[in-house]
Design a protein around this motif. Structure first.
Motif, PDB file in Angstrom:
ATOM      1  N   SER A  46       0.836  -1.212   0.000  1.00 15.33           N
ATOM      2  CA  SER A  46       0.000   0.000   0.000  1.00 15.33           C
ATOM      3  C   SER A  46       0.865   1.256   0.000  1.00 15.33           C
ATOM      4  O   SER A  46       0.527   2.262  -0.642  1.00 15.33           O
ATOM      5  N   LYS A  47       1.988   1.204   0.689  1.00 18.89           N
ATOM      6  CA  LYS A  47       2.915   2.337   0.708  1.00 18.89           C
ATOM      7  C   LYS A  47       3.608   2.489  -0.643  1.00 18.89           C
ATOM      8  O   LYS A  47       3.817   3.606  -1.133  1.00 18.89           O
ATOM      9  N   VAL A  48       3.972   1.365  -1.244  1.00 11.96           N
ATOM     10  CA  VAL A  48       4.584   1.401  -2.573  1.00 11.96           C
ATOM     11  C   VAL A  48       3.598   1.986  -3.571  1.00 11.96           C
ATOM     12  O   VAL A  48       3.960   2.791  -4.433  1.00 11.96           O
ATOM     13  N   ASN A  49       2.336   1.617  -3.446  1.00 11.99           N
ATOM     14  CA  ASN A  49       1.275   2.162  -4.295  1.00 11.99           C
ATOM     15  C   ASN A  49       1.206   3.681  -4.166  1.00 11.99           C
ATOM     16  O   ASN A  49       1.130   4.396  -5.177  1.00 11.99           O
ATOM     17  N   ASP A  50       1.239   4.182  -2.934  1.00  8.08           N
ATOM     18  CA  ASP A  50       1.190   5.629  -2.719  1.00  8.08           C
ATOM     19  C   ASP A  50       2.361   6.325  -3.407  1.00  8.08           C
ATOM     20  O   ASP A  50       2.194   7.365  -4.057  1.00  8.08           O
ATOM     21  N   ALA A  51       3.546   5.750  -3.264  1.00 11.00           N
ATOM     22  CA  ALA A  51       4.735   6.339  -3.880  1.00 11.00           C
ATOM     23  C   ALA A  51       4.599   6.366  -5.395  1.00 11.00           C
ATOM     24  O   ALA A  51       4.881   7.385  -6.056  1.00 11.00           O
ATOM     25  N   ILE A  52       4.144   5.273  -5.973  1.00 10.84           N
ATOM     26  CA  ILE A  52       4.024   5.175  -7.430  1.00 10.84           C
ATOM     27  C   ILE A  52       3.022   6.182  -7.972  1.00 10.84           C
ATOM     28  O   ILE A  52       3.252   6.812  -9.021  1.00 10.84           O
ATOM     29  N   ASP A 177       7.373  12.041   2.731  1.00  7.75           N
ATOM     30  CA  ASP A 177       5.916  12.121   2.583  1.00  7.75           C
ATOM     31  C   ASP A 177       5.315  10.716   2.596  1.00  7.75           C
ATOM     32  O   ASP A 177       4.227  10.506   3.116  1.00  7.75           O
ATOM     33  N   THR A 178       6.020   9.766   1.990  1.00  5.66           N
ATOM     34  CA  THR A 178       5.631   8.357   2.053  1.00  5.66           C
ATOM     35  C   THR A 178       6.814   7.561   2.565  1.00  5.66           C
ATOM     36  O   THR A 178       7.898   7.619   1.983  1.00  5.66           O
ATOM     37  N   GLU A 179       6.621   6.845   3.648  1.00  2.00           N
ATOM     38  CA  GLU A 179       7.710   6.033   4.200  1.00  2.00           C
ATOM     39  C   GLU A 179       7.433   4.561   3.917  1.00  2.00           C
ATOM     40  O   GLU A 179       6.337   4.067   4.165  1.00  2.00           O
ATOM     41  N   ILE A 180       8.399   3.872   3.342  1.00  2.20           N
ATOM     42  CA  ILE A 180       8.292   2.440   3.063  1.00  2.20           C
ATOM     43  C   ILE A 180       9.308   1.734   3.948  1.00  2.20           C
ATOM     44  O   ILE A 180      10.514   1.856   3.735  1.00  2.20           O
TER      45      ILE A 180
END
Length: 303
Positions: A46-52, A177-180
């Motif tokens: 879900s975090k990777v999705n946000d980053a993409i 802003d997005t932490e993975i």
């Protein structure tokens, strides 16, 4: 003491007798630990999705993607970024890596280059980062000063920031802003984050660029229709892609590819849409590079 508390620095109970194991025993231990990596990556999708989504939006608007890291983390960025021009025909500026110690550090470790936030700031400043860009700081420990400095500066100029680490509550996450945080557990060889941690990060970087390029229209079905046919192997791949999509024979694929200056997309649209090279180019432009839409546009123009 802070370093000793990190998951990536813990000792792995399954490999405590590593120095006494046979070759096959060592291989089995490594293999069993490697199996855990994909499951760890699954937990952060879900975090990777946000980053993409943010990277896709940025590239659509002419922004750039930067990977920043030191040592293995920087090398992973270089490997992923360097594959984008031949695979997706992106410009050399679209996906870049800023590596502690410079490009020479890819081949030979530059000890101490990762220890200064100020160097990370200076190196990312030199790329003229703007609020159109996305900066991904890569560090297995989550505390490496170099990418932290880069994210701090990127955030100040309004660029979107992403952190990629392998520990919960990583320091670098505070500046993203997005932490993975993909926690793969202790390494077989204690602290050797070139192993599971690097594998997890490689998987995620592959996801980021591949998914982004799919969304940008550089893939039709599961074929790389923006491949840069710059050598014999890639020329053959380009012909096979055209044949696969259009059901034409080898000679037609070869001849059409020659008419398009070795560009796969217009060759496909020419054959599928029954149009000239110029009309194919117009259809692709009107379809923002999406082959499926360009074919439909070309067919409609013939009605």
């Amino acid at each position: 003491m802070e370093l000793a508390k990190l998951t990536t620095e813990q000792r792995n109970e399954t490999s405590m007798t590593l120095d006494q194991m046979s070759t096959m025993e060592i291989l089995n231990v490594i293999n069993e630990e490697d199996k855990k990596v994909a499951m760890a990556v699954e937990t952060v999708l879900s975090k990777v999705n946000d980053a993409i989504e943010h990277i896709y939006s940025a590239l659509q608007q002419g922004g750039r993607l930067f990977y920043v890291g030191a040592g293995t983390s920087g090398r992973l960025g270089v490997v992923d970024a360097s594959e984008c021009p031949p695979t997706f025909m992106t410009s050399l500026d679209t996906v870049q890596t800023v590596m502690a110690g410079g490009t020479g550090a890819f081949f030979k470790a530059v000890e101490g280059s990762e220890d200064e936030e100020s160097q990370g700031i200076n190196d990312i400043k030199a790329r003229n980062i703007t609020n159109k860009d996305v900066v991904v700081g890569i560090t297995a420990s989550g505390r490496t000063p170099y990418p932290i400095g880069a994210l701090k500066h990127a955030g100040k100029v309004g660029a979107y920031t992403v952190s990629l680490s392998c520990n919960d509550h990583s320091l670098i996450s505070q500046f993203a802003d997005t932490e993975i945080e993909v926690v793969v557990g202790a390494e077989v060889l204690t602290g050797s984050t070139r192993m599971k941690a690097a594998t997890a990060h490689k998987m995620i970087l592959n996801m980021i660029t591949t998914t982004t390029m799919v969304k940008l229209g550089k893939v039709y079905e599961n074929l790389m229709v923006d491949v840069h046919a710059s050598n014999q192997k890639l020329m053959e791949r380009a012909r096979r892609i055209i044949m696969e999509i259009t059901d034409c024979d080898y000679n037609e694929a070869d001849q059409t590819l020659a008419l398009t200056h070795n560009q796969v997309k217009p060759a496909i649209v020419m054959i599928k849409g029954g149009v000239s090279y110029q009309k194919a180019e117009e259809a692709i432009k009107m379809s923002n590079g999406y082959v499926r839409d360009a074919i439909a546009h070309a067919l409609n123009s013939n009605v």
